[in-house]
Design a protein around this motif. Sequence first.
Motif, PDB file in Angstrom:
ATOM      1  N   TYR A 298       6.383  -2.210   6.258  1.00 35.11           N
ATOM      2  CA  TYR A 298       4.994  -1.839   6.551  1.00 35.11           C
ATOM      3  C   TYR A 298       4.747  -0.380   6.175  1.00 35.11           C
ATOM      4  CZ  TYR A 298       1.015  -4.086   8.888  1.00 35.11           C
ATOM      5  OH  TYR A 298      -0.156  -4.731   9.145  1.00 35.11           O
ATOM      6  N   SER A 299       5.669   0.495   6.601  1.00 30.29           N
ATOM      7  CA  SER A 299       5.543   1.917   6.274  1.00 30.29           C
ATOM      8  C   SER A 299       5.536   2.125   4.767  1.00 30.29           C
ATOM      9  CB  SER A 299       6.689   2.697   6.910  1.00 30.29           C
ATOM     10  OG  SER A 299       6.697   4.037   6.486  1.00 30.29           O
ATOM     11  N   LEU A 300       6.440   1.440   4.078  1.00 31.63           N
ATOM     12  CA  LEU A 300       6.516   1.564   2.622  1.00 31.63           C
ATOM     13  C   LEU A 300       5.210   1.132   1.968  1.00 31.63           C
ATOM     14  CD1 LEU A 300       8.105   1.979  -0.027  1.00 31.63           C
ATOM     15  CD2 LEU A 300       8.898  -0.389   0.205  1.00 31.63           C
ATOM     16  N   GLY A 301       4.630   0.025   2.433  1.00 31.63           N
ATOM     17  CA  GLY A 301       3.392  -0.474   1.846  1.00 31.63           C
ATOM     18  C   GLY A 301       2.234   0.490   2.021  1.00 31.63           C
ATOM     19  N   VAL A 302       2.075   1.045   3.229  1.00 23.86           N
ATOM     20  CA  VAL A 302       0.982   1.984   3.483  1.00 23.86           C
ATOM     21  C   VAL A 302       1.153   3.238   2.632  1.00 23.86           C
ATOM     22  CG1 VAL A 302      -0.126   3.437   5.229  1.00 23.86           C
ATOM     23  CG2 VAL A 302       0.576   1.112   5.810  1.00 23.86           C
ATOM     24  N   LEU A 303       2.382   3.762   2.575  1.00 23.14           N
ATOM     25  CA  LEU A 303       2.632   4.958   1.769  1.00 23.14           C
ATOM     26  C   LEU A 303       2.387   4.690   0.287  1.00 23.14           C
ATOM     27  CD1 LEU A 303       5.875   6.248   3.530  1.00 23.14           C
ATOM     28  CD2 LEU A 303       3.599   7.295   3.623  1.00 23.14           C
ATOM     29  N   LEU A 304       2.725   3.501  -0.172  1.00 23.70           N
ATOM     30  CA  LEU A 304       2.529   3.154  -1.582  1.00 23.70           C
ATOM     31  C   LEU A 304       1.044   3.102  -1.922  1.00 23.70           C
ATOM     32  CD1 LEU A 304       4.070   2.378  -4.154  1.00 23.70           C
ATOM     33  CD2 LEU A 304       3.866  -0.019  -3.456  1.00 23.70           C
ATOM     34  N   VAL A 305       0.237   2.516  -1.038  1.00 21.17           N
ATOM     35  CA  VAL A 305      -1.214   2.451  -1.272  1.00 21.17           C
ATOM     36  C   VAL A 305      -1.810   3.852  -1.319  1.00 21.17           C
ATOM     37  CG1 VAL A 305      -3.419   1.652  -0.341  1.00 21.17           C
ATOM     38  CG2 VAL A 305      -1.423   0.148  -0.257  1.00 21.17           C
ATOM     39  N   GLY A 306      -1.311   4.749  -0.456  1.00 17.11           N
ATOM     40  CA  GLY A 306      -1.860   6.095  -0.392  1.00 17.11           C
ATOM     41  C   GLY A 306      -1.343   7.040  -1.452  1.00 17.11           C
ATOM     42  N   ALA A 307      -0.296   6.617  -2.181  1.00 17.73           N
ATOM     43  CA  ALA A 307       0.355   7.537  -3.116  1.00 17.73           C
ATOM     44  C   ALA A 307      -0.286   7.571  -4.485  1.00 17.73           C
ATOM     45  CB  ALA A 307       1.841   7.174  -3.245  1.00 17.73           C
ATOM     46  N   THR A 308      -1.197   6.643  -4.776  1.00 14.63           N
ATOM     47  CA  THR A 308      -1.725   6.554  -6.139  1.00 14.63           C
ATOM     48  C   THR A 308      -3.138   5.996  -6.147  1.00 14.63           C
ATOM     49  OG1 THR A 308      -1.398   5.481  -8.302  1.00 14.63           O
ATOM     50  CG2 THR A 308      -0.682   4.283  -6.356  1.00 14.63           C
ATOM     51  N   PRO A 309      -3.960   6.406  -7.116  1.00 13.02           N
ATOM     52  CA  PRO A 309      -5.285   5.794  -7.284  1.00 13.02           C
ATOM     53  C   PRO A 309      -5.273   4.585  -8.200  1.00 13.02           C
ATOM     54  CG  PRO A 309      -5.098   7.682  -8.733  1.00 13.02           C
ATOM     55  CD  PRO A 309      -3.797   7.606  -7.967  1.00 13.02           C
ATOM     56  N   TRP A 310      -4.092   4.171  -8.683  1.00 16.32           N
ATOM     57  CA  TRP A 310      -3.987   3.050  -9.615  1.00 16.32           C
ATOM     58  C   TRP A 310      -4.082   1.738  -8.850  1.00 16.32           C
ATOM     59  CZ3 TRP A 310       0.909   5.367 -12.344  1.00 16.32           C
ATOM     60  CH2 TRP A 310       0.510   6.478 -13.105  1.00 16.32           C
ATOM     61  N   LEU A 311      -4.996   0.891  -9.266  1.00 13.68           N
ATOM     62  CA  LEU A 311      -5.241  -0.364  -8.569  1.00 13.68           C
ATOM     63  C   LEU A 311      -4.024  -1.283  -8.610  1.00 13.68           C
ATOM     64  CD1 LEU A 311      -7.072  -2.341  -7.073  1.00 13.68           C
ATOM     65  CD2 LEU A 311      -7.987  -3.078  -9.289  1.00 13.68           C
ATOM     66  N   ALA A 312      -3.336  -1.328  -9.724  1.00 12.99           N
ATOM     67  CA  ALA A 312      -2.170  -2.219  -9.840  1.00 12.99           C
ATOM     68  C   ALA A 312      -1.130  -1.882  -8.776  1.00 12.99           C
ATOM     69  CB  ALA A 312      -1.567  -2.120 -11.240  1.00 12.99           C
ATOM     70  N   VAL A 313      -0.890  -0.575  -8.579  1.00 13.45           N
ATOM     71  CA  VAL A 313       0.064  -0.159  -7.552  1.00 13.45           C
ATOM     72  C   VAL A 313      -0.485  -0.473  -6.171  1.00 13.45           C
ATOM     73  CG1 VAL A 313       1.327   1.801  -6.608  1.00 13.45           C
ATOM     74  CG2 VAL A 313       0.967   1.633  -9.077  1.00 13.45           C
ATOM     75  N   GLY A 314      -1.786  -0.281  -5.991  1.00 15.22           N
ATOM     76  CA  GLY A 314      -2.405  -0.589  -4.711  1.00 15.22           C
ATOM     77  C   GLY A 314      -2.287  -2.060  -4.350  1.00 15.22           C
ATOM     78  N   LEU A 315      -2.440  -2.929  -5.347  1.00 15.31           N
ATOM     79  CA  LEU A 315      -2.295  -4.363  -5.095  1.00 15.31           C
ATOM     80  C   LEU A 315      -0.864  -4.702  -4.685  1.00 15.31           C
ATOM     81  CD1 LEU A 315      -4.447  -5.837  -8.012  1.00 15.31           C
ATOM     82  CD2 LEU A 315      -5.035  -5.755  -5.574  1.00 15.31           C
ATOM     83  N   VAL A 316       0.103  -4.060  -5.327  1.00 13.05           N
ATOM     84  CA  VAL A 316       1.501  -4.253  -4.916  1.00 13.05           C
ATOM     85  C   VAL A 316       1.680  -3.794  -3.470  1.00 13.05           C
ATOM     86  CG1 VAL A 316       3.892  -3.549  -5.320  1.00 13.05           C
ATOM     87  CG2 VAL A 316       2.402  -4.083  -7.261  1.00 13.05           C
ATOM     88  N   GLY A 317       1.077  -2.651  -3.146  1.00 11.59           N
ATOM     89  CA  GLY A 317       1.177  -2.144  -1.785  1.00 11.59           C
ATOM     90  C   GLY A 317       0.570  -3.095  -0.772  1.00 11.59           C
ATOM     91  N   TYR A 318      -0.588  -3.673  -1.092  1.00 11.84           N
ATOM     92  CA  TYR A 318      -1.224  -4.606  -0.160  1.00 11.84           C
ATOM     93  C   TYR A 318      -0.446  -5.917  -0.046  1.00 11.84           C
ATOM     94  CZ  TYR A 318      -5.345  -2.345   1.695  1.00 11.84           C
ATOM     95  OH  TYR A 318      -6.171  -1.525   2.431  1.00 11.84           O
ATOM     96  N   PHE A 319       0.201  -6.341  -1.135  1.00  9.96           N
ATOM     97  CA  PHE A 319       1.076  -7.510  -1.050  1.00  9.96           C
ATOM     98  C   PHE A 319       2.236  -7.230  -0.099  1.00  9.96           C
ATOM     99  CE2 PHE A 319       4.738  -9.997  -2.521  1.00  9.96           C
ATOM    100  CZ  PHE A 319       4.203 -11.282  -2.481  1.00  9.96           C
ATOM    101  N   ILE A 320       2.821  -6.037  -0.207  1.00 13.97           N
ATOM    102  CA  ILE A 320       3.910  -5.642   0.689  1.00 13.97           C
ATOM    103  C   ILE A 320       3.411  -5.579   2.132  1.00 13.97           C
ATOM    104  CG2 ILE A 320       5.435  -3.723   1.298  1.00 13.97           C
ATOM    105  CD1 ILE A 320       5.699  -3.147  -1.687  1.00 13.97           C
ATOM    106  N   LEU A 321       2.194  -5.042   2.327  1.00 10.05           N
ATOM    107  CA  LEU A 321       1.624  -5.003   3.675  1.00 10.05           C
ATOM    108  C   LEU A 321       1.501  -6.409   4.252  1.00 10.05           C
ATOM    109  CD1 LEU A 321      -1.255  -2.351   3.395  1.00 10.05           C
ATOM    110  CD2 LEU A 321       0.951  -2.097   4.515  1.00 10.05           C
ATOM    111  N   GLY A 322       1.081  -7.364   3.412  1.00  6.55           N
ATOM    112  CA  GLY A 322       0.956  -8.740   3.882  1.00  6.55           C
ATOM    113  C   GLY A 322       2.295  -9.325   4.306  1.00  6.55           C
TER     114      GLY A 322
END
Length: 410
Positions: A298-322
Amino acid sequence: MSDPPSALRALSHRSFLLFFLGVSVATTGQFMQSLAVPFYVKELTDSNFWVGSTAFAVLIPSLFMTPVAGIWSDRVSRKALLFGSFALQLVASVVYLVLYTSDLLTPWLMLGLQFAVGVASGFQWAPTQAMTVLLVPPEDLVAAVRFVSLSFTAGRALGPAMAGLTLLLWGPGPAFLITTIGFTLGMALMAPMKLRPPVEVKREPFWVQLRQGMDYIRQRPAMRLIMGTSFVVAFSGAVFAFALVASVADDVFSLPDGGLGFLTAIFGVGSLVMGLYVIRFGNRHLRSRVEAASVAVYSLGVLLVGATPWLAVGLVGYFILGLAHMGHGVTVNSALQVQVDERFRGRVMSVWLMSVLLGLPLGSLVGGFLGDLVSMQFVLLLFGGLLAALWVGVVLVRPDGFAGLDGGPD
């Protein structure tokens, strides 16, 4: 004919199958509306604080109604409580639809409607969690709990995915319409189900029963740990999948109207993947290890979403959050359901829900305020750090970590 696999045996009970299908359909519609409201508020106000305020307005009354529902779940028909909650939410959805189509839906009116929805939904979650034990025999309880979590997750995936497309093409109106259909169909599916009589509970004043439930939890370290962990996860993690997803979509990834559905849908896909895994293979893993892994991821996913403005990375982060959200939710829910005495089931489950319902609105207000004051990326990095601190505090500092979650019946 051989018996069905143990993971699927819970669905062989007709009443539980109807319950599973009905809740899945109703929550799918429910999440359509839960996405349409912040979307429309953001469109009208362009304010993260307003988005957070609408989440606060729906979650705070749920927080106060949930212990009432938990005590009533130990006293009266859990089916009647659930149907009453769905019926009131159905009325609110109709009002949303009428006001929107009449061009009368303002941010202040949405705050008021969200408060009404919060009162009604406060009577939904405790009977939903406490009803499972009355629909299946004890040997199928853990599998049934996983299916109930999966039903919520199915709604979490399908509702936002449908809402994203609906908002993009037609706006909030059809989303409100589908919500009304979802509640209506869900109640129709569940109407024929039959529940076993619950264990008789001594009828005492409300505050006496609430205090007894709180004392029951305080005497059990594993339950105290579950409540605290659930609060922090809701405050620092789940808030980005529920209350603040519109702000993340707009401020971090600059998604077009309705594009927030991509984030919530991929979150739901991650949750479904994990849900299917735990239904099939959940018995192979200790709950303590799954929870430790879930908090870390969960921590990794939130940090990943916040670390970049790139949507592709954000989608990976939200998948991890799920993935993490489902792992955490099923683990703590299963631990409570297995360990709690039936006489306290409704009250204990309501206190657990209160810990979540307190974390979400506080996280939405604090996150929305800081998002306007600094940036939403700052909020994501800060909250991801809080989740990492929780993991360190429990796994590395606490002597037995999450081991208490592995215990059996009380």
